[in-house]
Design a protein around this motif. Structure first.
Motif, PDB file in Angstrom:
ATOM      1  N   PRO A 169      11.576  -5.780 -59.153  1.00 41.63           N
ATOM      2  CA  PRO A 169      10.209  -5.885 -59.667  1.00 41.63           C
ATOM      3  C   PRO A 169       9.619  -7.289 -59.520  1.00 41.63           C
ATOM      4  O   PRO A 169       8.417  -7.438 -59.331  1.00 41.63           O
ATOM      5  N   LEU A 170      10.449  -8.322 -59.577  1.00 42.29           N
ATOM      6  CA  LEU A 170       9.944  -9.683 -59.394  1.00 42.29           C
ATOM      7  C   LEU A 170       9.461  -9.886 -57.955  1.00 42.29           C
ATOM      8  O   LEU A 170       8.476 -10.571 -57.708  1.00 42.29           O
ATOM      9  N   ARG A 171      10.158  -9.269 -57.028  1.00 41.19           N
ATOM     10  CA  ARG A 171       9.761  -9.374 -55.614  1.00 41.19           C
ATOM     11  C   ARG A 171       8.408  -8.701 -55.400  1.00 41.19           C
ATOM     12  O   ARG A 171       7.563  -9.207 -54.662  1.00 41.19           O
ATOM     13  N   ARG A 172       8.210  -7.560 -56.047  1.00 44.98           N
ATOM     14  CA  ARG A 172       6.934  -6.844 -55.940  1.00 44.98           C
ATOM     15  C   ARG A 172       5.779  -7.711 -56.431  1.00 44.98           C
ATOM     16  O   ARG A 172       4.727  -7.773 -55.800  1.00 44.98           O
ATOM     17  N   ILE A 173       5.978  -8.399 -57.547  1.00 43.94           N
ATOM     18  CA  ILE A 173       4.945  -9.265 -58.101  1.00 43.94           C
ATOM     19  C   ILE A 173       4.663 -10.429 -57.144  1.00 43.94           C
ATOM     20  O   ILE A 173       3.508 -10.760 -56.858  1.00 43.94           O
ATOM     21  N   SER A 174       5.719 -11.034 -56.632  1.00 47.50           N
ATOM     22  CA  SER A 174       5.572 -12.147 -55.710  1.00 47.50           C
ATOM     23  C   SER A 174       4.850 -11.712 -54.440  1.00 47.50           C
ATOM     24  O   SER A 174       3.951 -12.395 -53.974  1.00 47.50           O
ATOM     25  N   ASP A 175       5.229 -10.573 -53.884  1.00 45.85           N
ATOM     26  CA  ASP A 175       4.595 -10.066 -52.681  1.00 45.85           C
ATOM     27  C   ASP A 175       3.114  -9.769 -52.911  1.00 45.85           C
ATOM     28  O   ASP A 175       2.270 -10.032 -52.059  1.00 45.85           O
ATOM     29  N   ALA A 176       2.784  -9.227 -54.091  1.00 43.76           N
ATOM     30  CA  ALA A 176       1.382  -8.916 -54.402  1.00 43.76           C
ATOM     31  C   ALA A 176       0.552 -10.193 -54.501  1.00 43.76           C
ATOM     32  O   ALA A 176      -0.613 -10.207 -54.085  1.00 43.76           O
ATOM     33  N   GLN A 177       1.130 -11.254 -55.016  1.00 40.01           N
ATOM     34  CA  GLN A 177       0.418 -12.520 -55.134  1.00 40.01           C
ATOM     35  C   GLN A 177       0.148 -13.159 -53.771  1.00 40.01           C
ATOM     36  O   GLN A 177      -0.866 -13.824 -53.578  1.00 40.01           O
ATOM     37  N   GLN A 178       1.065 -12.928 -52.829  1.00 42.44           N
ATOM     38  CA  GLN A 178       0.940 -13.528 -51.506  1.00 42.44           C
ATOM     39  C   GLN A 178       0.024 -12.735 -50.602  1.00 42.44           C
ATOM     40  O   GLN A 178      -0.424 -13.226 -49.595  1.00 42.44           O
ATOM     41  N   ALA A 179      -0.267 -11.509 -50.967  1.00 39.33           N
ATOM     42  CA  ALA A 179      -1.091 -10.640 -50.104  1.00 39.33           C
ATOM     43  C   ALA A 179      -2.564 -10.944 -50.213  1.00 39.33           C
ATOM     44  O   ALA A 179      -3.098 -11.578 -51.005  1.00 39.33           O
TER      45      ALA A 179
END
Length: 179
Positions: A169-179
Motif C-alpha cells: 500500500p505504501l508503494r501505491r501511495i508513492s506511485d500515485a504521488q509521482q503520477a
C-alpha cells in the motif's frame, strides 16, 4: 452454518474428564491424528467444501480452531484464573454454548474426533464445582485443541497464497504521488 444440536454427553468426574482429554492430547502429540491427515488429503467425512473442493474446508477448519484456541478457550481460562470473583455459573453457561457450537463445527469441517473432545469438555464443565476445576478443564482442552490446530496449520497449503500477493500500500501511495 452448522445446526446447533445440544450435546448431552455423560461424563465422569472432572478429574476423569481431564485425564481423558490429556490421553487424547498425548495420543496426537508426536503424530497428527488420522482426521487431520485425511482433511489435508481431501477426505472430509461430511463432504464439506465449496464447489467440490476441500481447500475451503481447510480454511474453515484452520479458522475455527484458531478462534477456539486463541480467543474463546484462552478468554475462558484467563477469566477463571485471573478473576477470583468471576461467576462460575456464567462461565459454564457461556462455554457450554460455545463448546457445543465449536464441537459441531469441528465435525462439520472434517474433525469429528476433535468435536468429540469438545463434547467431553462441555460435559466436564457442567460438573465443575469451582473456578479452579473449570480452569483445569479449560486448560486441558485448550492444549489438545492447540495441538490439533498446529497439525492443521502444518498441513495447510500455505504456498497457495503466493498467487494472491497484493501491492504494498505504501508503494501505491508513492506511485500515485509521482503520477
Amino acid at each position: 452454518m452448522v445446526a446447533q444440536a445440544e450435546i448431552r454427553r455423560e461424563v465422569g468426574t472432572v478429574a476423569e474428564v481431564i485425564a481423558e482429554i490429556n490421553r487424547a492430547r498425548d495420543a496426537i502429540w508426536e503424530v497428527p491424528p488420522q482426521e487431520v491427515l485425511d482433511l489435508c488429503s481431501g477426505v472430509v467425512p461430511r463432504g464439506t467444501g465449496a464447489k467440490n473442493n476441500y481447500l475451503s474446508t481447510m480454511i474453515f477448519a484452520e479458522n475455527e480452531l484458531r478462534t477456539l484456541t486463541d480467543e474463546i478457550l484462552w478468554f475462558a481460562w484467563v477469566t477463571a484464573t485471573r478473576n477470583s470473583d468471576a461467576d462460575l455459573a456464567t462461565l459454564v453457561s457461556y462455554m457450554d454454548e460455545m463448546g457445543q457450537y465449536k464441537a459441531n463445527m469441528n465435525d462439520y469441517v472434517g474433525l469429528p474426533e476433535a468435536g468429540e473432545v469438545m463434547k467431553l469438555y462441555v460435559g466436564g464443565i457442567r460438573k465443575a464445582a469451582s473456578l479452579a476445576e473449570f480452569a483445569d478443564l479449560t486448560e486441558s482442552v485448550m492444549t489438545y485443541m492447540n495441538r490439533v490446530h498446529g497439525w492443521v496449520d502444518i498441513g495447510f497449503p500455505w504456498g497457495l497464497v503466493n498467487g494472491f500477493k497484493r501491492i504494498n500500500p505504501l508503494r501505491r501511495i508513492s506511485d500515485a504521488q509521482q503520477a
